[in-house]
Design a protein around this motif. Structure first.
Motif, short mmCIF file in Angstrom:
data_model
loop_
_atom_site.label_atom_id
_atom_site.label_comp_id
_atom_site.label_asym_id
_atom_site.label_seq_id
_atom_site.Cartn_x
_atom_site.Cartn_y
_atom_site.Cartn_z
N UNK A 31 19.17 17.74 40.68
CA UNK A 31 19.38 16.39 41.03
C UNK A 31 20.17 16.11 42.22
N UNK A 32 20.36 17.28 43.10
CA UNK A 32 21.22 17.40 44.15
C UNK A 32 20.44 17.81 45.46
N UNK A 33 19.51 17.12 45.96
CA UNK A 33 18.75 17.59 47.25
C UNK A 33 19.88 17.65 48.36
N UNK A 34 21.12 17.25 48.36
CA UNK A 34 21.95 17.33 49.60
C UNK A 34 22.29 18.63 49.59
N UNK A 35 23.00 19.36 48.28
CA UNK A 35 23.34 20.66 48.42
C UNK A 35 22.19 21.63 48.72
N UNK A 36 20.97 21.29 48.31
CA UNK A 36 19.91 22.20 48.42
C UNK A 36 19.57 22.26 50.18
N UNK A 37 19.67 21.02 50.78
CA UNK A 37 19.38 21.01 52.03
C UNK A 37 20.26 21.52 52.96
N UNK A 38 21.52 21.76 52.54
CA UNK A 38 22.52 22.36 53.39
C UNK A 38 22.20 24.01 53.29
N UNK A 39 21.99 24.47 52.12
CA UNK A 39 21.55 25.79 51.95
C UNK A 39 20.34 26.16 52.85
N UNK A 40 19.39 25.43 52.74
CA UNK A 40 18.19 25.79 52.97
C UNK A 40 18.35 25.77 54.73
N UNK A 41 19.05 24.92 55.43
CA UNK A 41 19.17 24.81 56.88
C UNK A 41 19.97 25.72 57.41
N UNK A 42 21.09 25.96 56.80
CA UNK A 42 22.00 27.09 57.29
C UNK A 42 21.57 28.66 57.08
N UNK A 43 20.79 28.79 55.97
CA UNK A 43 20.25 29.93 55.70
C UNK A 43 19.26 30.40 56.39
N UNK A 44 18.38 29.29 56.89
CA UNK A 44 17.29 29.58 57.96
C UNK A 44 17.84 29.71 59.26
N UNK A 45 18.92 29.20 59.60
CA UNK A 45 19.57 29.21 60.71
C UNK A 45 20.06 30.71 61.19
N UNK A 46 20.29 31.63 60.18
CA UNK A 46 20.76 32.88 60.29
C UNK A 46 19.58 33.79 60.34
N UNK A 47 18.33 33.15 60.01
CA UNK A 47 17.10 34.04 59.87
C UNK A 47 17.10 34.70 58.58
N UNK A 48 17.75 34.11 57.46
CA UNK A 48 17.11 34.61 56.18
C UNK A 48 16.49 33.40 55.48
N UNK A 49 15.59 33.84 54.49
CA UNK A 49 14.67 32.82 53.78
C UNK A 49 15.51 32.39 52.37
N UNK A 50 15.77 30.97 52.11
CA UNK A 50 16.26 30.56 51.04
C UNK A 50 15.07 30.56 50.10
#
Ligand code: ADP
Length: 266
Positions: A229-248
């Protein structure tokens, strides 16, 4: 019935087979006696395998013998099962955001713990309580979704007023860094909760992506009940993981990986 149990610091996760499908159920770790009662009442002739930090405590309370397995290995087995064969490649990283956070590198199905942090889901519950008095997890994450981190966190662009910053102005320069502003404008409970989730997410993604770079892995699998129930936490991890070219990668029921691993070990 076969039942796999992951007895963690905050939640007891169970996975069992019913109608030829894996079913899931969890209990708060303080409600261990409710979990035991359910296991004894609901299942006829259960075959139980337990893992997790509280596995000994739980196994002692059972009136049937239980097998125990090593948590990190069980979690690896569960992740591989949930993801399906081959989808994650020969090597990947998994980050278990439970009460605390644990980072593991997997090569050819074998895991090695490479790091971790005390910043995790327990940090959210603890800091939420200290800042707002809230104690209910679902209430905390719901309130956080209405929050505005800009009332609490200092962004790079706040420092480089008008100037073109050398890095993205939208990056956080300082978590909870708007002290001066906050003295004049007290942030709401929701703002503080959103900022706490931001702090946790950014710490976790920083150490995870650095580990991924070091081990040259493509996928980072994020599991743990902290994403519930915590999309906020997921969104942060998705965005920053992609930013460095890794796949969340977020697996449905990923928080049950340990319990599934225990189930598969029976
Ligand atoms: P552990 O194995 O250490 O118990 P989990 O993977 O179960 O860890 O994650 C625990 C975290 O999940 C908590 O710290 C909290 O942030 C979050 N959480 C999700 N659902 C709940 C809930 N119903 N009650 C308490 N915490 C919850």
């Amino acid at each position: 019935t076969k039942i796999g149990i992951d007895a963690g610091g905050t939640l007891i996760k169970t996975a069992y087979i019913e109608n030829e499908r894996i079913q899931y159920r969890s209990f708060p770790s303080q409600a261990i006696d409710d979990a035991i009662k359910w296991l004894h009442d609901y299942f006829e002739k259960p075959a139980i395998c337990v893992t997790g930090g509280r596995s000994q405590v739980l196994a002692k309370k059972l009136n049937v013998p239980a097998k125990t397995v090593v948590e990190f290995d069980a979690t690896t087995e569960g992740i591989t099962y949930l993801a399906g064969p081959q989808t994650l490649g020969r090597q990947f990283l998994f980050v278990n955001v439970g009460t605390g956070t644990s980072i593991h590198h997997v090569t050819d199905g074998r895991q090695e713990r490479i790091g971790g942090s005390g910043i995790g889901g327990g940090t959210l519950l603890g800091l939420a309580y200290l800042t707002t008095g809230m104690q209910d997890y679902e209430e905390i994450v719901r309130a956080a979704s209405d929050g505005n981190r800009e009332h609490v966190d200092l962004k790079v662009k706040d420092i480089f007023e008008g100037l073109l910053p050398p890095i993205s102005g939208d990056l956080t320069a300082s978590n909870f860094g708007k002290a001066e502003w906050m003295r004049e404008h007290k942030p709401s409970d929701s703002d503080m909760l959103a900022a706490i989730i931001g702090l946790i997410g950014e710490v976790i993604v920083t150490i995870s992506t650095q580990a991924a770079a070091q081990y040259d892995t493509g996928a980072i699998v994020y599991i743990g009940s902290s994403f519930r129930s915590n999309p906020l936490l997921q969104d942060i991890l998705v965005a920053y993981t992609r930013l460095v070219g890794k796949e969340p990668v977020f697996l449905p029921n990923g928080e049950y990986s340990g319990a599934i691993g225990a189930l598969l070990a029976i």
